[in-house]
Write an enzyme that holds these catalytic residues in place. Sequence first.
Site, PDB file in Angstrom:
ATOM      1  N   HIS A 197     -17.242   3.026   0.363  1.00  0.00           N
ATOM      2  CA  HIS A 197     -16.774   1.789   1.017  1.00  0.00           C
ATOM      3  C   HIS A 197     -17.081   1.804   2.521  1.00  0.00           C
ATOM      4  CE1 HIS A 197     -13.602  -1.051   2.568  1.00  0.00           C
ATOM      5  NE2 HIS A 197     -14.135  -1.755   1.601  1.00  0.00           N
ATOM      6  N   LYS A 207      -6.812  -4.962  -3.292  1.00  0.00           N
ATOM      7  CA  LYS A 207      -7.611  -5.552  -2.216  1.00  0.00           C
ATOM      8  C   LYS A 207      -8.566  -4.516  -1.652  1.00  0.00           C
ATOM      9  CE  LYS A 207      -3.982  -4.426   1.088  1.00  0.00           C
ATOM     10  NZ  LYS A 207      -4.731  -3.477   1.921  1.00  0.00           N
ATOM     11  N   HIS A 234     -10.593   0.735  -3.028  1.00  0.00           N
ATOM     12  CA  HIS A 234     -11.974   0.746  -2.540  1.00  0.00           C
ATOM     13  C   HIS A 234     -12.955   1.377  -3.528  1.00  0.00           C
ATOM     14  CE1 HIS A 234     -10.442  -0.490   1.268  1.00  0.00           C
ATOM     15  NE2 HIS A 234      -9.929   0.671   1.613  1.00  0.00           N
ATOM     16  N   HIS A 282     -10.454   7.116   1.301  1.00  0.00           N
ATOM     17  CA  HIS A 282      -9.083   6.954   0.805  1.00  0.00           C
ATOM     18  C   HIS A 282      -9.032   5.866  -0.259  1.00  0.00           C
ATOM     19  CE1 HIS A 282      -9.545   3.810   3.859  1.00  0.00           C
ATOM     20  NE2 HIS A 282      -8.638   3.130   3.162  1.00  0.00           N
ATOM     21  N   CYS A 295      -2.226  -2.618   7.720  1.00  0.00           N
ATOM     22  CA  CYS A 295      -2.077  -3.580   6.613  1.00  0.00           C
ATOM     23  C   CYS A 295      -0.798  -4.404   6.712  1.00  0.00           C
ATOM     24  CB  CYS A 295      -2.200  -2.854   5.280  1.00  0.00           C
ATOM     25  SG  CYS A 295      -3.888  -2.243   5.031  1.00  0.00           S
ATOM     26  N   ASP A 351       0.783  -1.246   0.000  1.00  0.00           N
ATOM     27  CA  ASP A 351       0.000   0.000   0.000  1.00  0.00           C
ATOM     28  C   ASP A 351       0.816   1.300   0.000  1.00  0.00           C
ATOM     29  OD1 ASP A 351      -1.935  -1.952   0.240  1.00  0.00           O
ATOM     30  OD2 ASP A 351      -2.910  -1.105   1.999  1.00  0.00           O
ATOM     31  N   ASP A 363      -4.548  -0.769  -1.762  1.00  0.00           N
ATOM     32  CA  ASP A 363      -5.889  -0.617  -1.226  1.00  0.00           C
ATOM     33  C   ASP A 363      -6.726  -0.060  -2.385  1.00  0.00           C
ATOM     34  OD1 ASP A 363      -7.106  -1.137   1.214  1.00  0.00           O
ATOM     35  OD2 ASP A 363      -6.897   0.913   1.961  1.00  0.00           O
TER      36      ASP A 363
HETATM   37 ZN   LIG Z   1      -8.520   1.067   3.133  1.00  0.00          ZN
END
Ligand SMILES: [Zn+2]
Length: 197
Positions: free
Chosen positions: A60, A98, A56, A73, A144, A12, A54
Site C-alpha cells: 500500500h 477503508k 490495506h 500495517h 483517523c 480502527d 484500516d
Molecule cells: Zn493505514
Amino acid sequence: MNWLKSALLMVDVQNDFCPGGSLAVPDGNAVVEPLNILSKRFFDAGALVVVTQDWHPSGHSSFVESGGIWPEHCVQGTEGARLYKELNTDCVHFFLRKGWRTNVDSYSSFFENDKITTTGLEGFLRSGTGIGSVFVGGLATDYCVLYTLLDAVRLGFKAFLLKDAVRGVDYPTGSVEKALKRMQDAGVQLIPSGTLL
Ligand SMILES: [Zn+2]
C-alpha cells in the site's frame, strides 16, 4: 439526547495499532474498556454502532517501502488487521473497511484521502430516519479519529470526540495537541464518555 438519531463510531481498534502491533499507539488498548461499555449503551438505547478497520493491500502507498510514512500495517487478512480481541463487537451493526485501494490512503471513515471517494458511511448514516450526531472513539486521535471528525462536521453532523476513549500516535511530537485544537476550532465537542451513561 435522541438515541435513535445517534451513532457510535469505533475507529480502527486493530491489533497493529495496539501494544505489540507494527504501528502501536501508546496505550492503544486502553480505548477498549470505555468502548465496550459505550457500544452496549448505544445498542440498548436503539442507536447505531459502527466499527471501522484500516484494510490495506500489501504494498500500500502509505507504507515506507512504497514511499509512504508508515510501517506496514493492517494488511488485509493478517492478524495485525484483525480487530483487537478484547473489543466486544456483539453490539456492532455495521463494519466498514477503508484504505483498500493501493494508491489512496484513508484516514477518514467518510472519505478516502482524495476527499472525493466515499467509503459509504455517510449514505448509511443518512438512510432510514437519519443520524444527526456521531460520537467517535478509537485510534488514533491525531489521524483517523481527527479526519473522521473533521469530515463529520463538514457533512453537517453534530460531532463528538469521546476524550477517554481515544489515544494518539503523537507523531510528529505535538500532533495530538494540534489535532485536539483543530477539532475544537471546527466545532467538534470534546466530552467524557461517562456523560452518556
Ligand atoms: Zn493505514
